[in-house]
Design an enzyme around this catalytic site. Sequence first.
Site, short mmCIF file in Angstrom:
data_model
loop_
_atom_site.label_atom_id
_atom_site.label_comp_id
_atom_site.label_asym_id
_atom_site.label_seq_id
_atom_site.Cartn_x
_atom_site.Cartn_y
_atom_site.Cartn_z
N HIS A 180 0.80 -1.23 0.00
CA HIS A 180 0.00 0.00 0.00
C HIS A 180 0.82 1.27 0.00
O HIS A 180 0.26 2.36 0.08
CB HIS A 180 -0.93 0.04 1.22
CG HIS A 180 -2.00 -0.99 1.20
ND1 HIS A 180 -3.27 -0.73 0.71
CD2 HIS A 180 -2.02 -2.27 1.61
CE1 HIS A 180 -4.01 -1.82 0.83
NE2 HIS A 180 -3.27 -2.78 1.37
N LYS B 289 -8.39 14.13 4.55
CA LYS B 289 -7.56 12.92 4.58
C LYS B 289 -6.55 13.12 5.70
O LYS B 289 -6.46 14.20 6.27
CB LYS B 289 -6.86 12.70 3.24
CG LYS B 289 -6.12 13.94 2.69
CD LYS B 289 -5.50 13.67 1.33
CE LYS B 289 -6.44 13.80 0.16
NZ LYS B 289 -6.44 12.65 -0.74
N ARG B 290 -5.78 12.07 6.03
CA ARG B 290 -4.74 12.25 7.03
C ARG B 290 -3.80 13.39 6.60
O ARG B 290 -3.58 13.61 5.41
CB ARG B 290 -3.95 10.95 7.21
CG ARG B 290 -4.71 9.89 7.96
CD ARG B 290 -5.05 10.33 9.38
NE ARG B 290 -3.86 10.38 10.20
CZ ARG B 290 -3.54 9.48 11.13
NH1 ARG B 290 -4.35 8.46 11.36
NH2 ARG B 290 -2.44 9.58 11.82
N LYS C 144 0.82 14.60 1.01
CA LYS C 144 -0.54 14.88 0.57
C LYS C 144 -0.75 16.37 0.29
O LYS C 144 -1.73 16.77 -0.31
CB LYS C 144 -1.55 14.39 1.61
CG LYS C 144 -1.53 12.85 1.78
CD LYS C 144 -2.53 12.41 2.84
CE LYS C 144 -2.42 10.93 3.20
NZ LYS C 144 -3.05 10.03 2.22
N THR D 39 -8.58 6.71 -1.85
CA THR D 39 -9.92 6.19 -2.02
C THR D 39 -10.95 7.31 -1.78
O THR D 39 -12.06 7.25 -2.29
CB THR D 39 -10.19 5.03 -1.04
OG1 THR D 39 -9.67 5.38 0.24
CG2 THR D 39 -9.54 3.75 -1.52
N LYS E 172 -14.69 8.46 -3.54
CA LYS E 172 -15.92 8.80 -2.83
C LYS E 172 -16.44 10.16 -3.27
O LYS E 172 -17.65 10.35 -3.47
CB LYS E 172 -15.67 8.78 -1.31
CG LYS E 172 -15.31 7.39 -0.78
CD LYS E 172 -14.72 7.43 0.62
CE LYS E 172 -13.99 6.12 0.94
NZ LYS E 172 -13.13 6.22 2.13
O1 B1N Z 1 -3.56 2.78 1.75
C1 B1N Z 1 -4.70 3.15 0.99
C2 B1N Z 1 -4.28 3.92 -0.25
O2 B1N Z 1 -5.44 4.34 -0.94
C3 B1N Z 1 -3.44 5.13 0.15
O3 B1N Z 1 -2.95 5.75 -1.02
C4 B1N Z 1 -2.28 4.67 1.02
O4 B1N Z 1 -1.57 5.81 1.44
C5 B1N Z 1 -2.81 3.91 2.23
C6 B1N Z 1 1.30 2.03 7.96
C7 B1N Z 1 -0.31 2.61 6.27
N1 B1N Z 1 -0.53 2.97 2.75
N2 B1N Z 1 0.13 2.62 3.87
C8 B1N Z 1 -0.64 2.87 4.89
C9 B1N Z 1 -1.27 2.71 7.24
C10 B1N Z 1 -0.97 2.46 8.57
C11 B1N Z 1 0.32 2.12 8.93
O5 B1N Z 1 0.62 1.86 10.20
C12 B1N Z 1 1.00 2.26 6.63
N3 B1N Z 1 -1.79 3.37 4.46
C13 B1N Z 1 -1.72 3.42 3.13
C14 B1N Z 1 -5.46 1.89 0.63
O6 B1N Z 1 -4.77 1.15 -0.33
#
Ligand code: B1N
Length: 839
Positions: free
Chosen positions: A374, A565-566, A571, A673, A677
């Site tokens: 991801h 978003k976060r 971003k 995502t 939406k």
């Molecule tokens: O995952 C989402 C994507 O749509 C986003 O672009 C992407 O930024 C997000 C460590 C993550 N990637 N990595 C994380 C979350 C928590 C953590 O402790 C990494 N989140 C994303 C779905 O594919």
Amino acid sequence: MTSLIPPGCPTVLTEDDRTGTSIETLRRAFMDNLFFIQGRFPEVATKNDYYLALAYTVRDRLLLRWLNSAKTYRDQESRTVCYLSAEFLLGPHLGNNLINLGLYEAVEEAMRQTGLNLKELLDQEEEPGLGNGGLGRLAACYMDSLATLEIPAIGYGIRYEYGIFDQEIRDGWQVEITDKWLRYGNPWEIPRPELILQVKFGGHTYSYTDDQGRYRVVWEPHQVIQGVAYDTPILGYKVNTANLLRLWRAEAVESFDFQAFNTGDYYGAVNQKIASENITKVLYPNDEQLQGKELRLMQQYFFCSCALQDMIRLYKQSGNKDLSRFHEKFTVQLNDTHPAISVAELMRLLVDEHLMPWEQAWDITRQTFAYTNHTLLPEALEKWPLDLFGSLLPRHLQIIYEINQRFLDQVRLQYPGDNDRLRRLSIIDESGCRYVRMAHLAAVGSHAINGVAALHSELLKQTVLKDFYELTPQKFSNKTNGVTPRRWMVLSNPGLTRLITERIGEDWVKHLDQLRRLEPLAEDRDFAAQWRSVKHENKERLAAYIRDRVGVTVDPHSLFSILVKRIHEYKRQHLCVLNIITLYQMLKDNPQLDMVPQTFIFGGKAAPGYYMAKLIIKLINSVADVINHDPAVRDRLKVVFLPDYNVTLGQRVYPAADLSQQISTAGYEASGTGNMKFALNGALTIGTLDGANVEIREEVGAENFFLFGNTVEQLQELWRNGYRPWEFANSNPMLKRVLDLIGSGYFSHGDTALFRPIVEHLWQNDRYCLLADYQSYVDCHQQVLQVYQDQAQWTKMSILNVARMGKFSSDRAIREYCQDIWHVEPVKIVLPATSYMTP
Ligand code: B1N
């Protein structure tokens, strides 16, 4: 009996209080629950009592479907998808379950007849915030689609006692408050105190040869903790399938072991109990930023071990003795590397505990797992210092060494003498204190690897997993993310749902491609007027919310431009701020300027330890303060920061947007995502060629998308030649003026130090290339304003966006996973025609 159940929606034939669906039955069941579960009579019941009574009424109807699903899967020994994720960001259950049961209108009416307002009861629910952002929310959308597509599935994760923190804004700064989501109980989960599994930590291993001449390893742990299952049914849309989300809570082991480790030391024993329960206390609030904390690794191993032991238990329950066909019963998806330790754990369970030969165990393991990546951000790639890893999971470290050695032996055959390649591919990073690279463990232990948008999957093959791609290109594929139209359209935007359904029927909710049938209506003036009025009503509702919660008055006739978003530098929320200040300067320079009135709305949480992200929140609020109070602006510009952005708030926000801001630096947002939406709710997008934006633009048409900024290739070129952000600033008078204004203390009561870290970073380093994209963004935004003045044109583009967004349903994504990776088939669930009480 009056029934508001839509045609095609499965119901039971009998009308008992636990399963019946007529308005009368629902009303009676509701009163019954108020009385016998809440212990209240109406005169003294609080809104929360009413909410809980209704939740239990709905839960009964879920349970009927859930038990029948479980029984069917068991009888048919159905192949099952297991989705392993450290996060499930579900959002509130009640509304969604009513939609999926097809009972929303019936319950609304039943409540009305009882003198209650369903919307007010829905507002009572505290959402389970068991995730940070997109990754956790994706897991929730996928659970919805799996159930809707009637695929047998189990979600496995952690039941955090405290989910993502609640955010308050004080003096413009983020303040974190603990999220006590379980405070009033959780009617949607069913604890399984009898379903307990043991998980070991620490200690040491020894080996011996058993009496049959087999080499055996024994792991003597320092500590044993038990996992207790908490089950939540996940219902599909207008089907009888209800799948299982099984979350694990950590508890101290009682009795024997407990005594053994703490002889006579009662105080120490109680302390250890507390320490055990700490494992599932709190969700780490870092989005895309690794914190190499021991407790985090404990969380990961804890839930993976519980999940795999549970699968083995289920496998044996269905009559299988040896585990040689485990991979035929289960297919396991790893949601990023957070559950990647599962690879070593399944090997340990098969080899050490079930005495399977290594080669066979490895075969099964690789056929079982698939891995989704991801993120490409280096600071998010999980790696664990070897000493930390070895002291917590000594046996797993041995297993990983063995996996690695066998893997590298094979690589050596393919690339003799290429030591550099071996070093790059190794699961062990030999630099510094040496690390276990979890992405490499996941890649080696899986038969399939995918990214989450076309661009991201390409970059994955070129960067982070390049050597793995060269080794096994056939393992790689792309699975572009999707979102569920049930929560993100039907539930959150009833106005738009009604309008669409009036024109094309209701099929689109399950077959989102059907939205294409709206295309011919894009130039229908009548339809366009209705389309606009739905959007306007949604904006009015958000404006009322903003007035109540933030105390700022915004005009629903202004252009609502939204960025939620976060908060993260990649971003680029602060790029949006640079544009806002630019617009502000234009108004100051030319007070008579005829500018489209605009409202900029921000929302999002910053990781508590991420200083720059928190400073960006302060910047947004400071700029808002000045602009919203400057009489020269004359209400043509408003800026709002919505505190505590979460799923519930998202449901209010997406339907009210005119413009969706998707402005990350190209190459950094794996998919996104929220972008989907927004577009599904009729917002137009201003965005870069990043993540799924690329595919959204392809689908809706370049003429219906506001594109700006450098491409990945252009940025690579920029860095190759030495990126000098100060040259962009020095050669662009407006940009320089905007940066200087922030630095001058104009937005910080004369404090020139406050925002210096942001301004200086942009001048000197600008890792995310805001300055390189600034002019393109500002120009593009001016085009947006121009088009917005032509409401007919804007509406047409909005309708075409929605009509062409069908690809981004999570149903499509799940179908692709089913076909290409999981090889699972739907299983129809039929409810018995007789009462549930008939044996
Ligand atoms: O995952 C989402 C994507 O749509 C986003 O672009 C992407 O930024 C997000 C460590 C993550 N990637 N990595 C994380 C979350 C928590 C953590 O402790 C990494 N989140 C994303 C779905 O594919």
